[in-house]
Design an enzyme around this catalytic site. Structure first.
Site, PDB file in Angstrom:
ATOM      1  N   ASN A  11       0.885  -1.178   0.000  1.00 27.15           N
ATOM      2  CA  ASN A  11       0.000   0.000   0.000  1.00 27.15           C
ATOM      3  C   ASN A  11       0.914   1.217   0.000  1.00 27.15           C
ATOM      4  O   ASN A  11       1.505   1.553   1.019  1.00 27.15           O
ATOM      5  CB  ASN A  11      -0.886  -0.038   1.252  1.00 27.15           C
ATOM      6  CG  ASN A  11      -1.715   1.228   1.420  1.00 27.15           C
ATOM      7  OD1 ASN A  11      -1.794   2.058   0.517  1.00 27.15           O
ATOM      8  ND2 ASN A  11      -2.341   1.377   2.589  1.00 27.15           N
ATOM      9  N   TRP A  12       1.036   1.833  -1.172  1.00 24.23           N
ATOM     10  CA  TRP A  12       1.982   2.940  -1.299  1.00 24.23           C
ATOM     11  C   TRP A  12       1.492   4.195  -0.585  1.00 24.23           C
ATOM     12  O   TRP A  12       2.254   5.148  -0.409  1.00 24.23           O
ATOM     13  CB  TRP A  12       2.228   3.267  -2.773  1.00 24.23           C
ATOM     14  CG  TRP A  12       3.019   2.238  -3.518  1.00 24.23           C
ATOM     15  CD1 TRP A  12       3.556   1.080  -3.001  1.00 24.23           C
ATOM     16  CD2 TRP A  12       3.384   2.273  -4.904  1.00 24.23           C
ATOM     17  NE1 TRP A  12       4.229   0.403  -4.000  1.00 24.23           N
ATOM     18  CE2 TRP A  12       4.133   1.109  -5.176  1.00 24.23           C
ATOM     19  CE3 TRP A  12       3.139   3.158  -5.953  1.00 24.23           C
ATOM     20  CZ2 TRP A  12       4.641   0.824  -6.440  1.00 24.23           C
ATOM     21  CZ3 TRP A  12       3.642   2.892  -7.208  1.00 24.23           C
ATOM     22  CH2 TRP A  12       4.384   1.734  -7.455  1.00 24.23           C
ATOM     23  N   LYS A  13       0.193   4.217  -0.237  1.00 28.58           N
ATOM     24  CA  LYS A  13      -0.394   5.434   0.367  1.00 28.58           C
ATOM     25  C   LYS A  13      -0.076   6.636  -0.532  1.00 28.58           C
ATOM     26  O   LYS A  13       0.001   6.471  -1.746  1.00 28.58           O
ATOM     27  CB  LYS A  13       0.097   5.598   1.807  1.00 28.58           C
ATOM     28  CG  LYS A  13      -0.125   4.326   2.633  1.00 28.58           C
ATOM     29  CD  LYS A  13       0.032   4.523   4.100  1.00 28.58           C
ATOM     30  CE  LYS A  13      -0.236   3.181   4.796  1.00 28.58           C
ATOM     31  NZ  LYS A  13      -0.204   3.294   6.252  1.00 28.58           N
ATOM     32  N   HIS A 100      -9.809   1.668   4.833  1.00 30.63           N
ATOM     33  CA  HIS A 100      -8.527   1.791   5.547  1.00 30.63           C
ATOM     34  C   HIS A 100      -8.717   2.759   6.723  1.00 30.63           C
ATOM     35  O   HIS A 100      -9.432   3.749   6.614  1.00 30.63           O
ATOM     36  CB  HIS A 100      -7.446   2.302   4.587  1.00 30.63           C
ATOM     37  CG  HIS A 100      -6.080   2.203   5.164  1.00 30.63           C
ATOM     38  ND1 HIS A 100      -5.613   3.097   6.102  1.00 30.63           N
ATOM     39  CD2 HIS A 100      -5.088   1.293   4.980  1.00 30.63           C
ATOM     40  CE1 HIS A 100      -4.385   2.741   6.455  1.00 30.63           C
ATOM     41  NE2 HIS A 100      -4.052   1.647   5.787  1.00 30.63           N
ATOM     42  N   GLU A 102      -6.965   5.023   7.843  1.00 31.03           N
ATOM     43  CA  GLU A 102      -6.633   6.427   7.558  1.00 31.03           C
ATOM     44  C   GLU A 102      -7.804   7.127   6.888  1.00 31.03           C
ATOM     45  O   GLU A 102      -7.990   8.337   7.041  1.00 31.03           O
ATOM     46  CB  GLU A 102      -5.354   6.495   6.706  1.00 31.03           C
ATOM     47  CG  GLU A 102      -4.130   6.174   7.562  1.00 31.03           C
ATOM     48  CD  GLU A 102      -2.939   5.594   6.823  1.00 31.03           C
ATOM     49  OE1 GLU A 102      -2.885   5.697   5.581  1.00 31.03           O
ATOM     50  OE2 GLU A 102      -2.060   5.025   7.504  1.00 31.03           O
ATOM     51  N   GLU A 172      -5.749  -4.688  10.450  1.00 35.23           N
ATOM     52  CA  GLU A 172      -4.672  -3.719  10.669  1.00 35.23           C
ATOM     53  C   GLU A 172      -4.921  -2.951  11.966  1.00 35.23           C
ATOM     54  O   GLU A 172      -5.641  -1.948  11.966  1.00 35.23           O
ATOM     55  CB  GLU A 172      -4.627  -2.713   9.512  1.00 35.23           C
ATOM     56  CG  GLU A 172      -4.390  -3.344   8.159  1.00 35.23           C
ATOM     57  CD  GLU A 172      -3.828  -2.336   7.164  1.00 35.23           C
ATOM     58  OE1 GLU A 172      -2.732  -2.566   6.683  1.00 35.23           O
ATOM     59  OE2 GLU A 172      -4.486  -1.313   6.921  1.00 35.23           O
ATOM     60  N   GLY A 178       2.379   2.082  10.738  1.00 35.59           N
ATOM     61  CA  GLY A 178       3.387   3.129  10.591  1.00 35.59           C
ATOM     62  C   GLY A 178       4.147   3.438  11.873  1.00 35.59           C
ATOM     63  O   GLY A 178       4.876   4.419  11.942  1.00 35.59           O
ATOM     64  N   SER A 217       3.058  -2.387  10.229  1.00 34.32           N
ATOM     65  CA  SER A 217       4.508  -2.541  10.392  1.00 34.32           C
ATOM     66  C   SER A 217       5.020  -3.930   9.998  1.00 34.32           C
ATOM     67  O   SER A 217       5.937  -4.456  10.624  1.00 34.32           O
ATOM     68  CB  SER A 217       4.934  -2.171  11.816  1.00 34.32           C
ATOM     69  OG  SER A 217       4.600  -0.804  12.086  1.00 34.32           O
ATOM     70  N   GLY A 238       2.562  -1.270   4.259  1.00 33.77           N
ATOM     71  CA  GLY A 238       2.688   0.152   3.944  1.00 33.77           C
ATOM     72  C   GLY A 238       4.139   0.532   3.729  1.00 33.77           C
ATOM     73  O   GLY A 238       4.713   0.315   2.658  1.00 33.77           O
ATOM     74  N   GLY A 239       4.757   1.084   4.786  1.00 27.74           N
ATOM     75  CA  GLY A 239       6.120   1.622   4.686  1.00 27.74           C
ATOM     76  C   GLY A 239       7.112   0.683   4.003  1.00 27.74           C
ATOM     77  O   GLY A 239       7.860   1.100   3.105  1.00 27.74           O
TER      78      GLY A 239
END
Ligand code: PGA
Length: 264
Positions: A11-13, A100, A102, A172, A178, A217, A238-239
């Site tokens: 997930n590049w966000k 998500h 966010e 999640e 993150g 993470s 993600g990251g």
């Protein structure tokens, strides 16, 4: 263990640009496309909407999937800034994240909107990846399972058994996203088992077929242990998905899971 095909999604966000995306995709194609060729696992990236065309051109025919991070629940019209599922179909999008945390937090997305988006994706034959997860306060208050299973049921109630087999769930925990803190493999497995129980409450005959991904993470260094759990069918990353070496390691771990399940 039930032989569900492992799924590892980046997930590049809101990260990347034309040059960086190209570097990342070409690097991963070089390191990892071979892992996908036997068909034992699936992997792909949820990219920001402006780069869907770039991802489609680059990834078509490689075995990697490309997806969106959100969609509208409406087919078309006066919805400034939104992207319809028909538009996603134009770019041959394979999957789309829904709900998500966010988006739940920053855009106040409700369970009803999330359920409507999920329906729109199913109608468009795009795999919805329903994201659910509890906050730290909810976990500390002992409400994690209730919150997470409540989100699952609110989004999925009313779907047919066939529809349930055409989506994935991503657990999640918000406190792990993150932050570098991952749920322990045991805690994550326990929640995944609860989610599978909630799915069984909807359609017992297919609950075992639904893939449940862990997110929060995930890194190359913890993916092996996470993907060794019976109900952790892969990851939403993600990251670490922005780092070629880290993502390659995660894909290796998913590949090993596919091997253990006899899918290679
Ligand atoms: P993270 O994000 O891997 O950076 O924690 C996961 C996600 O939000 O999908």
């Amino acid at each position: 263990m039930t032989a569900r095909q492992p799924l590892a999604l980046g997930n590049w966000k809101m990260n990347g640009d034309m040059v960086a995306n190209e570097q990342l995709m070409s690097g991963l194609l070089e390191s990892s496309a071979g892992l996908l060729s036997a068909g034992g696992l699936q992997a792909g990236f949820a990219v920001p909407a402006p780069y869907l065309f770039q991802a489609a051109v680059r990834l078509k025919g490689t075995g990697f999937l490309w997806g969106a991070q959100d969609c509208s629940d409406q087919p078309k019209g006066a919805f400034t800034g939104e992207v319809s599922t028909a538009m996603l179909q134009d770019f041959e999008v394979n999957f789309c994240l829904v709900g998500h945390s966010e988006r739940r937090a920053r855009h106040q997305e409700t369970d009803a909107q999330i359920a409507a988006k999920l329906q729109a994706l199913l109608s468009a034959n795009i795999l919805p990846v329903l994201c659910v997860g509890e906050s730290l306060a909810q976990r500390e208050a002992g409400q994690a399972a209730e919150v997470v299973c409540g989100q699952v049921k609110a989004a999925l109630k009313g779907l047919s058994a066939d529809q349930l087999t055409r989506l994935a769930v991503a657990y999640e925990p918000i406190w792990a996203i993150g932050t570098g803190k991952t749920a322990s493999a045991d805690d994550a497995q326990a929640m995944h088992a609860q989610i599978r129980g909630a799915l069984a409450g909807l359609h017992p005959q297919v609950a075992n077929q639904v893939r449940i991904l862990y997110g929060g993470s995930v890194k190359a260094s913890n993916s092996q242990e996470l993907f060794a759990q019976p109900d952790i069918d892969g990851g939403l990353v993600g990251g670490a998905s922005l780092d070629m070496a880290d993502m390659s390691g995660i894909l290796q771990a998913a590949h090993q899971r596919a091997g253990r399940l006899g899918l290679l």
